[in-house]
Design a protein around this motif. Structure first.
Motif, PDB file in Angstrom:
ATOM      1  N   ILE A 100       0.853  -1.183   0.000  1.00 17.82           N
ATOM      2  CA  ILE A 100       0.000   0.000   0.000  1.00 17.82           C
ATOM      3  C   ILE A 100       0.894   1.240   0.000  1.00 17.82           C
ATOM      4  CG2 ILE A 100      -1.810   1.251   1.231  1.00 17.82           C
ATOM      5  CD1 ILE A 100      -2.559  -1.432   2.546  1.00 17.82           C
ATOM      6  N   ASP A 101       0.774   2.027  -1.062  1.00 20.62           N
ATOM      7  CA  ASP A 101       1.573   3.255  -1.198  1.00 20.62           C
ATOM      8  C   ASP A 101       0.721   4.427  -0.737  1.00 20.62           C
ATOM      9  OD1 ASP A 101       3.153   5.352  -1.903  1.00 20.62           O
ATOM     10  OD2 ASP A 101       3.519   4.698  -3.960  1.00 20.62           O
ATOM     11  N   ASN A 102       0.919   4.859   0.498  1.00 14.80           N
ATOM     12  CA  ASN A 102       0.126   5.956   1.050  1.00 14.80           C
ATOM     13  C   ASN A 102       0.433   7.285   0.375  1.00 14.80           C
ATOM     14  OD1 ASN A 102      -1.212   4.359   3.092  1.00 14.80           O
ATOM     15  ND2 ASN A 102       0.738   4.309   4.174  1.00 14.80           N
ATOM     16  N   ALA A 103       1.681   7.462  -0.076  1.00 12.55           N
ATOM     17  CA  ALA A 103       2.057   8.715  -0.725  1.00 12.55           C
ATOM     18  C   ALA A 103       1.536   8.773  -2.155  1.00 12.55           C
ATOM     19  CB  ALA A 103       3.571   8.898  -0.701  1.00 12.55           C
ATOM     20  N   GLY A 104       1.492   7.626  -2.816  1.00 13.41           N
ATOM     21  CA  GLY A 104       1.049   7.591  -4.201  1.00 13.41           C
ATOM     22  C   GLY A 104      -0.401   7.199  -4.380  1.00 13.41           C
ATOM     23  N   SER A 105      -1.094   6.908  -3.259  1.00  9.32           N
ATOM     24  CA  SER A 105      -2.510   6.528  -3.287  1.00  9.32           C
ATOM     25  C   SER A 105      -2.773   5.370  -4.246  1.00  9.32           C
ATOM     26  CB  SER A 105      -3.377   7.736  -3.673  1.00  9.32           C
ATOM     27  OG  SER A 105      -3.226   8.779  -2.734  1.00  9.32           O
ATOM     28  N   THR A 106      -1.935   4.336  -4.161  1.00  9.74           N
ATOM     29  CA  THR A 106      -2.123   3.156  -4.988  1.00  9.74           C
ATOM     30  C   THR A 106      -1.663   1.933  -4.210  1.00  9.74           C
ATOM     31  OG1 THR A 106      -1.654   2.169  -7.160  1.00  9.74           O
ATOM     32  CG2 THR A 106       0.160   3.282  -6.053  1.00  9.74           C
ATOM     33  N   GLU A 107      -1.960   0.753  -4.711  1.00 14.41           N
ATOM     34  CA  GLU A 107      -1.534  -0.486  -4.066  1.00 14.41           C
ATOM     35  C   GLU A 107      -1.403  -1.578  -5.112  1.00 14.41           C
ATOM     36  OE1 GLU A 107      -5.499  -2.756  -2.524  1.00 14.41           O
ATOM     37  OE2 GLU A 107      -4.919  -0.981  -1.346  1.00 14.41           O
ATOM     38  N   LEU A 108      -0.684  -2.624  -4.745  1.00 14.59           N
ATOM     39  CA  LEU A 108      -0.577  -3.804  -5.604  1.00 14.59           C
ATOM     40  C   LEU A 108      -0.517  -5.036  -4.720  1.00 14.59           C
ATOM     41  CD1 LEU A 108       2.579  -5.036  -5.602  1.00 14.59           C
ATOM     42  CD2 LEU A 108       2.989  -2.996  -6.948  1.00 14.59           C
ATOM     43  N   ILE A 109      -0.826  -6.198  -5.331  1.00 12.18           N
ATOM     44  CA  ILE A 109      -0.867  -7.460  -4.601  1.00 12.18           C
ATOM     45  C   ILE A 109      -0.026  -8.500  -5.338  1.00 12.18           C
ATOM     46  CG2 ILE A 109      -2.341  -9.399  -3.910  1.00 12.18           C
ATOM     47  CD1 ILE A 109      -4.560  -7.426  -3.368  1.00 12.18           C
ATOM     48  N   ASN A 110       0.813  -9.196  -4.599  1.00 15.43           N
ATOM     49  CA  ASN A 110       1.549 -10.349  -5.096  1.00 15.43           C
ATOM     50  C   ASN A 110       1.100 -11.591  -4.328  1.00 15.43           C
ATOM     51  OD1 ASN A 110       3.229  -9.114  -7.047  1.00 15.43           O
ATOM     52  ND2 ASN A 110       4.614  -8.399  -5.444  1.00 15.43           N
ATOM     53  N   ASP A 111       0.989 -12.716  -5.018  1.00 17.89           N
ATOM     54  CA  ASP A 111       0.634 -13.977  -4.383  1.00 17.89           C
ATOM     55  C   ASP A 111       1.821 -14.928  -4.402  1.00 17.89           C
ATOM     56  OD1 ASP A 111      -2.028 -13.324  -3.798  1.00 17.89           O
ATOM     57  OD2 ASP A 111      -2.686 -13.855  -5.811  1.00 17.89           O
ATOM     58  N   VAL A 112       2.038 -15.611  -3.291  1.00 14.68           N
ATOM     59  CA  VAL A 112       3.088 -16.627  -3.172  1.00 14.68           C
ATOM     60  C   VAL A 112       2.428 -17.910  -2.694  1.00 14.68           C
ATOM     61  CG1 VAL A 112       5.214 -17.311  -2.006  1.00 14.68           C
ATOM     62  CG2 VAL A 112       4.879 -14.908  -2.675  1.00 14.68           C
ATOM     63  N   MET A 113       2.550 -18.970  -3.488  1.00 13.61           N
ATOM     64  CA  MET A 113       1.982 -20.276  -3.122  1.00 13.61           C
ATOM     65  C   MET A 113       3.079 -21.117  -2.482  1.00 13.61           C
ATOM     66  SD  MET A 113      -0.977 -19.545  -4.332  1.00 13.61           S
ATOM     67  CE  MET A 113      -1.829 -21.108  -4.030  1.00 13.61           C
ATOM     68  N   PHE A 114       2.731 -21.856  -1.407  1.00 11.85           N
ATOM     69  CA  PHE A 114       3.700 -22.733  -0.764  1.00 11.85           C
ATOM     70  C   PHE A 114       2.967 -23.859  -0.047  1.00 11.85           C
ATOM     71  CE2 PHE A 114       2.613 -19.627   2.438  1.00 11.85           C
ATOM     72  CZ  PHE A 114       2.621 -20.313   3.642  1.00 11.85           C
ATOM     73  N   THR A 115       3.734 -24.874   0.332  1.00 13.22           N
ATOM     74  CA  THR A 115       3.181 -26.065   0.969  1.00 13.22           C
ATOM     75  C   THR A 115       3.924 -26.338   2.268  1.00 13.22           C
ATOM     76  OG1 THR A 115       2.559 -27.051  -1.151  1.00 13.22           O
ATOM     77  CG2 THR A 115       2.795 -28.551   0.718  1.00 13.22           C
ATOM     78  N   VAL A 116       3.166 -26.712   3.301  1.00 12.38           N
ATOM     79  CA  VAL A 116       3.748 -27.096   4.586  1.00 12.38           C
ATOM     80  C   VAL A 116       3.493 -28.581   4.798  1.00 12.38           C
ATOM     81  CG1 VAL A 116       3.691 -26.769   7.095  1.00 12.38           C
ATOM     82  CG2 VAL A 116       3.388 -24.808   5.562  1.00 12.38           C
ATOM     83  N   GLU A 117       4.578 -29.324   5.110  1.00  7.68           N
ATOM     84  CA  GLU A 117       4.470 -30.756   5.386  1.00  7.68           C
ATOM     85  C   GLU A 117       4.781 -31.024   6.839  1.00  7.68           C
ATOM     86  OE1 GLU A 117       7.104 -32.612   2.587  1.00  7.68           O
ATOM     87  OE2 GLU A 117       5.625 -32.540   0.957  1.00  7.68           O
ATOM     88  N   GLU A 118       4.325 -32.165   7.339  1.00  5.37           N
ATOM     89  CA  GLU A 118       4.532 -32.505   8.750  1.00  5.37           C
ATOM     90  C   GLU A 118       6.009 -32.666   9.076  1.00  5.37           C
ATOM     91  OE1 GLU A 118       2.678 -32.463  11.263  1.00  5.37           O
ATOM     92  OE2 GLU A 118       0.687 -32.266  10.399  1.00  5.37           O
ATOM     93  N   ALA A 119       6.747 -33.287   8.178  1.00  3.47           N
ATOM     94  CA  ALA A 119       8.169 -33.567   8.455  1.00  3.47           C
ATOM     95  C   ALA A 119       9.034 -32.961   7.383  1.00  3.47           C
ATOM     96  CB  ALA A 119       8.411 -35.063   8.540  1.00  3.47           C
TER      97      ALA A 119
END
Length: 209
Positions: free
Chosen positions: A190-209
């Motif tokens: 969130i760019d408060n000075a520029g009054s704009t925002e962008l979103i990035n997505d990161v996919m990941f997996t969690v395993e027990e071991a």
């Protein structure tokens, strides 16, 4: 893994990588029968100098190394995942973690707005969603972290966008409380000075071991 950098203007490219057995390891009789493999990848080179709020690719490092001496342009060709010439990143490519691991991120924010011409005013939120293919919704909110603030009060003295200073961002989140499963991390800049925002997505997996 083999890494190599190349310089190119903004645009779309097809990159061809040829792989063959070294001639030095083969006899003269075998050289005519050496097989060659060709790998083709499409590469998009973004324009980071168009004045719009952007980020680099979000890297998940296997390890980080702070270099005492910045790399030369020639050395950077062999170590492409180096930020600012002095922070070398060894990326993790599989994005699979054990619950005892930490999810670490590093990326660069480009073209943030500025009220004084020198410092940005950014807030970055990290929201985690667990994938639920068997549930009523494809995913559900899991948790989030305290937002990061990058402004005149939090940045190191002397930081000045007008002098070409870059804004690398790092974040680390322990995964001990994450149940095994697949997740999407939403990074909202969130760019408060520029009054704009962008979103990035990161996919990941969690395993027990």
């Amino acid at each position: 893994h083999v890494s190599r950098a190349f310089n190119a203007p903004t645009g779309e490219y097809d990159v061809y990588i040829a792989i063959r057995e070294s001639l030095e390891t083969s006899s003269l009789d075998d050289q005519e029968e050496l097989s060659i493999s060709i790998l083709k990848e499409h590469v998009s080179v973004p324009d980071f100098w168009n004045g719009m709020l952007q980020t680099s690719t979000v890297l998940i490092p296997e390890s980080l190394e702070q270099l005492q001496i910045p790399l030369t342009p020639e050395q950077l060709q062999l170590s492409p995942y180096t930020i600012g010439g002095a922070l070398r990143v060894d990326p993790k490519f599989d994005r699979v973690f054990a619950r005892q691991d930490e999810l670490s991120l590093i990326y660069v924010v480009y073209n943030p707005g500025s009220r004084d011409g020198a410092t940005p005013d950014l807030q970055i939120e990290y929201n985690f969603y667990q994938q639920t293919p068997d549930g009523p919704e494809p995913e559900e909110f899991f948790n989030n972290t305290q937002p990061q603030e990058f402004n005149a009060e939090t940045l190191q003295p002397g930081f000045d966008l007008s002098m070409g200073h870059t804004l690398p961002v790092t974040q680390s989140v322990p995964l001990l409380l994450f149940p095994a499963g697949d997740y999407r991390l939403e990074i909202k800049v969130i760019d408060n000075a520029g009054s704009t925002e962008l979103i990035n997505d990161v996919m990941f997996t969690v395993e027990e071991a």
